[in-house]
Scaffold this motif. Structure first.
Motif, PDB file in Angstrom:
ATOM      1  N   GLN A 105       0.811  -1.224   0.000  1.00 49.50           N
ATOM      2  CA  GLN A 105       0.000   0.000   0.000  1.00 49.50           C
ATOM      3  C   GLN A 105       0.839   1.267   0.000  1.00 49.50           C
ATOM      4  OE1 GLN A 105      -2.300  -1.067   3.533  1.00 49.50           O
ATOM      5  NE2 GLN A 105      -4.123  -1.234   2.242  1.00 49.50           N
ATOM      6  N   GLN A 144       2.629   2.982  -2.337  1.00 49.93           N
ATOM      7  CA  GLN A 144       2.437   4.017  -3.357  1.00 49.93           C
ATOM      8  C   GLN A 144       1.132   4.769  -3.135  1.00 49.93           C
ATOM      9  OE1 GLN A 144       2.394   2.595  -7.385  1.00 49.93           O
ATOM     10  NE2 GLN A 144       2.834   4.618  -8.228  1.00 49.93           N
ATOM     11  N   GLU A 145       0.082   4.020  -2.795  1.00 47.55           N
ATOM     12  CA  GLU A 145      -1.215   4.653  -2.573  1.00 47.55           C
ATOM     13  C   GLU A 145      -1.165   5.589  -1.376  1.00 47.55           C
ATOM     14  OE1 GLU A 145      -5.916   3.262  -2.476  1.00 47.55           O
ATOM     15  OE2 GLU A 145      -4.309   1.797  -2.191  1.00 47.55           O
ATOM     16  N   LEU A 146      -0.459   5.167  -0.312  1.00 51.53           N
ATOM     17  CA  LEU A 146      -0.333   6.005   0.882  1.00 51.53           C
ATOM     18  C   LEU A 146       0.466   7.268   0.570  1.00 51.53           C
ATOM     19  CD1 LEU A 146      -0.688   6.492   3.925  1.00 51.53           C
ATOM     20  CD2 LEU A 146       1.389   5.122   4.297  1.00 51.53           C
ATOM     21  N   SER A 180      -5.377   9.783   5.257  1.00 53.18           N
ATOM     22  CA  SER A 180      -4.529   8.703   4.747  1.00 53.18           C
ATOM     23  C   SER A 180      -4.858   7.370   5.409  1.00 53.18           C
ATOM     24  CB  SER A 180      -3.049   9.043   4.978  1.00 53.18           C
ATOM     25  OG  SER A 180      -2.722  10.272   4.372  1.00 53.18           O
ATOM     26  N   ARG A 194      -1.508  14.405  -1.866  1.00 50.69           N
ATOM     27  CA  ARG A 194      -2.745  15.097  -2.244  1.00 50.69           C
ATOM     28  C   ARG A 194      -3.305  15.905  -1.082  1.00 50.69           C
ATOM     29  NH1 ARG A 194      -4.009  10.198  -5.076  1.00 50.69           N
ATOM     30  NH2 ARG A 194      -5.171   9.473  -3.250  1.00 50.69           N
ATOM     31  N   LEU A 242       0.840   8.839  -2.258  1.00 52.97           N
ATOM     32  CA  LEU A 242       0.056   9.770  -3.064  1.00 52.97           C
ATOM     33  C   LEU A 242      -1.059  10.418  -2.243  1.00 52.97           C
ATOM     34  CD1 LEU A 242      -0.169   7.705  -6.380  1.00 52.97           C
ATOM     35  CD2 LEU A 242       1.183   9.775  -5.950  1.00 52.97           C
ATOM     36  N   ALA A 243      -1.644   9.669  -1.311  1.00 48.09           N
ATOM     37  CA  ALA A 243      -2.699  10.226  -0.467  1.00 48.09           C
ATOM     38  C   ALA A 243      -2.172  11.356   0.405  1.00 48.09           C
ATOM     39  CB  ALA A 243      -3.302   9.124   0.407  1.00 48.09           C
ATOM     40  N   ILE A 256      -6.991   4.948   3.597  1.00 46.44           N
ATOM     41  CA  ILE A 256      -6.440   4.298   2.412  1.00 46.44           C
ATOM     42  C   ILE A 256      -5.901   2.914   2.748  1.00 46.44           C
ATOM     43  CG2 ILE A 256      -4.728   4.520   0.559  1.00 46.44           C
ATOM     44  CD1 ILE A 256      -6.937   6.645   0.514  1.00 46.44           C
TER      45      ILE A 256
END
Length: 448
Positions: A357, A359-361, A409, A367, A363-364, A412
């Motif tokens: 997780q 990359q998703e974290l 975050s 953002r 980016l979160a 996510i």
């Protein structure tokens, strides 16, 4: 002061033993420089039979405070037993009997110093306490004597040697907090109950004393914004180091518009900062004043001889300066100022997730920070047995906005986030530096 000076010593542990041995070893030097022959005539101990590692006449040892207080030949008492009780009652009795007192008791001076200083003044004697802050560093003499013509605007310092040792060793070796704490206890740097050192209470006591001296005030210790170091991991220190920072437990007070902001917290200091390079059990204090500018004092903050040195310097000050010693004025009640309205600043945010997780974290977080008007100045990762450690250097955001970023975050990732948020000293450069692509994370052998 008369030529023959009799001393009563309260406590014969590490510091008390250092005081006793130094007074014997340097008695000729003290006589030559002060004109006074100093003799320890009575020592309060808990156990007469204890093995002490040095020779002392059993006849000078006593078990009861009243026996020590009733000894009329004593001119000066030196208190090194620590804690609030019975030290407070003994010092009060000694001052009331119109005899000087020297103490190394930081907790007592932080919580009851104003009251005891008033009692000393009422009885025409002195209460000196150089050894209560930063061991052998003469920071109290600096504030009380040398900087009398200056207005102090800010004080920052590494005020606890135990915490500094732990952070230094964690950074150098990559070991965990519990591992290094156990080592510090084995070496005698940390107590069996290390709470006061590692959770910032000890540093808060010392900061309160320095604040009272610098601003002629009387702050409440409980009002100091305090955070310890026990939640910091070796990976946090590694990632901060890669970003060009050192993590230090910093006591900080700053005057603004007649009020003071006080805190004891771990902070990220740029590697070029004078306090960033202070390691091991050393203490350091930086004073910022209107005339002299910045002064940084560095030295051993604890231990037998550094603390004994501070105690004996107070003693020689009494012998040579007497009534000319400036009395501290801790008469102005001053609570720590209320927190200012949320202002943007710089923060170090550390989160732990599973690698899948990551990359998703990342980016979160980016953002959320950008939507709040902030920036991600740096982003680093380190692989560990418990997951992937992420660290961000954030600028242009408030602390509340960072907390909201973490909340956002956390939605996510599948598991709860392990979170650390620290203040960053100074400004950070704009722009994002990515340590590794999402497909491959750097592993350091010290921390893996």
């Amino acid at each position: 002061m008369k030529k023959q000076v009799k001393v009563g010593l309260l406590g014969l542990g590490t510091v008390g033993g250092g005081v006793y041995k130094t007074l014997l070893k340097n008695r000729v030097t003290i006589l030559e420089r002060t004109g006074c022959a100093v003799e320890v005539v009575n020592v309060l101990v808990r156990d007469r039979e204890k093995e002490r590692g040095f020779v002392i006449d059993d006849k000078v040892l006593c078990l009861e405070p009243q026996e020590l207080l009733g000894d009329e030949q004593i001119d000066i008492y030196i208190e090194v037993i620590g804690g609030i009780h019975p030290a407070k009652e003994i010092i009060e009795a000694a001052l009331t009997s119109k005899r000087h007192v020297i103490t190394a008791n930081k907790e007592l001076m932080a919580k009851h110093g104003a009251q005891l200083l008033r009692l000393a003044e009422q009885n025409g004697v002195h209460l000196l306490f150089e050894a209560s802050v930063a061991g052998g560093i003469p920071v109290i003499h600096m504030l009380q004597g040398y900087l009398t013509a200056n207005r102090v605007h800010e004080i920052s310092g590494i005020l606890n040697g135990t915490s500094n040792y732990i952070l230094t060793e964690m950074t150098k070796t990559g070991r965990s907090f519990p591992e290094v704490l156990a080592e510090a206890q084995a070496l005698g740097y940390a107590e069996a109950d290390p709470t006061s050192d590692v959770e910032g209470y000890d540093a808060a006591y010392k900061l309160a004393i320095l604040t009272n001296l610098a601003y002629d005030a009387c702050v409440e210790v409980e009002a100091i914004d305090r955070q310890g170091i026990s939640a910091i991991s070796g990976h946090d220190l590694l990632l901060a180091e890669r970003m060009g920072y050192a993590v230090k437990l910093i006591g900080h007070v700053q005057e603004q518009d007649g009020a003071v902001q006080l805190s004891v917290k771990p902070r990220l200091l740029p590697s070029a900062h004078p306090l960033a390079r202070v390691g091991d059990v050393f203490n350091a204090v930086t004073l910022r004043a209107d005339v002299v500018g910045d002064l940084t004092l560095i030295g051993r903050g604890a231990g037998e001889l550094p603390t004994a040195s501070a105690v004996i310097e107070d003693l020689t000050a009494l012998l040579t300066q007497g009534d000319t010693i400036r009395r501290p004025s801790w008469k102005r009640p001053l609570a720590a100022a209320a927190k200012r309205p949320e202002q943007t600043g710089c923060y170090f945010l550390s989160l732990t997730s599973c690698p899948e997780q990551a990359q998703e974290l990342a980016l979160a977080v980016q953002r959320a920070v950008e939507s709040a008007g902030g920036l991600v100045a740096d982003y680093r990762t380190a692989v560990a047995a418990d997951g992937l450690h992420h660290a961000w250097l954030l600028g242009g955001v408030t602390e509340e906005q960072v907390h909201r970023t973490v909340e956002y975050s956390s939605q996510i990732v599948a598991e709860p986030l392990s979170t650390l948020l620290l203040n960053v000293e100074g400004e950070i450069k704009t722009g994002v530096k990515w340590e590794a692509e999402a497909s491959g994370y750097e592993t350091n052998a010290r921390y893996a």
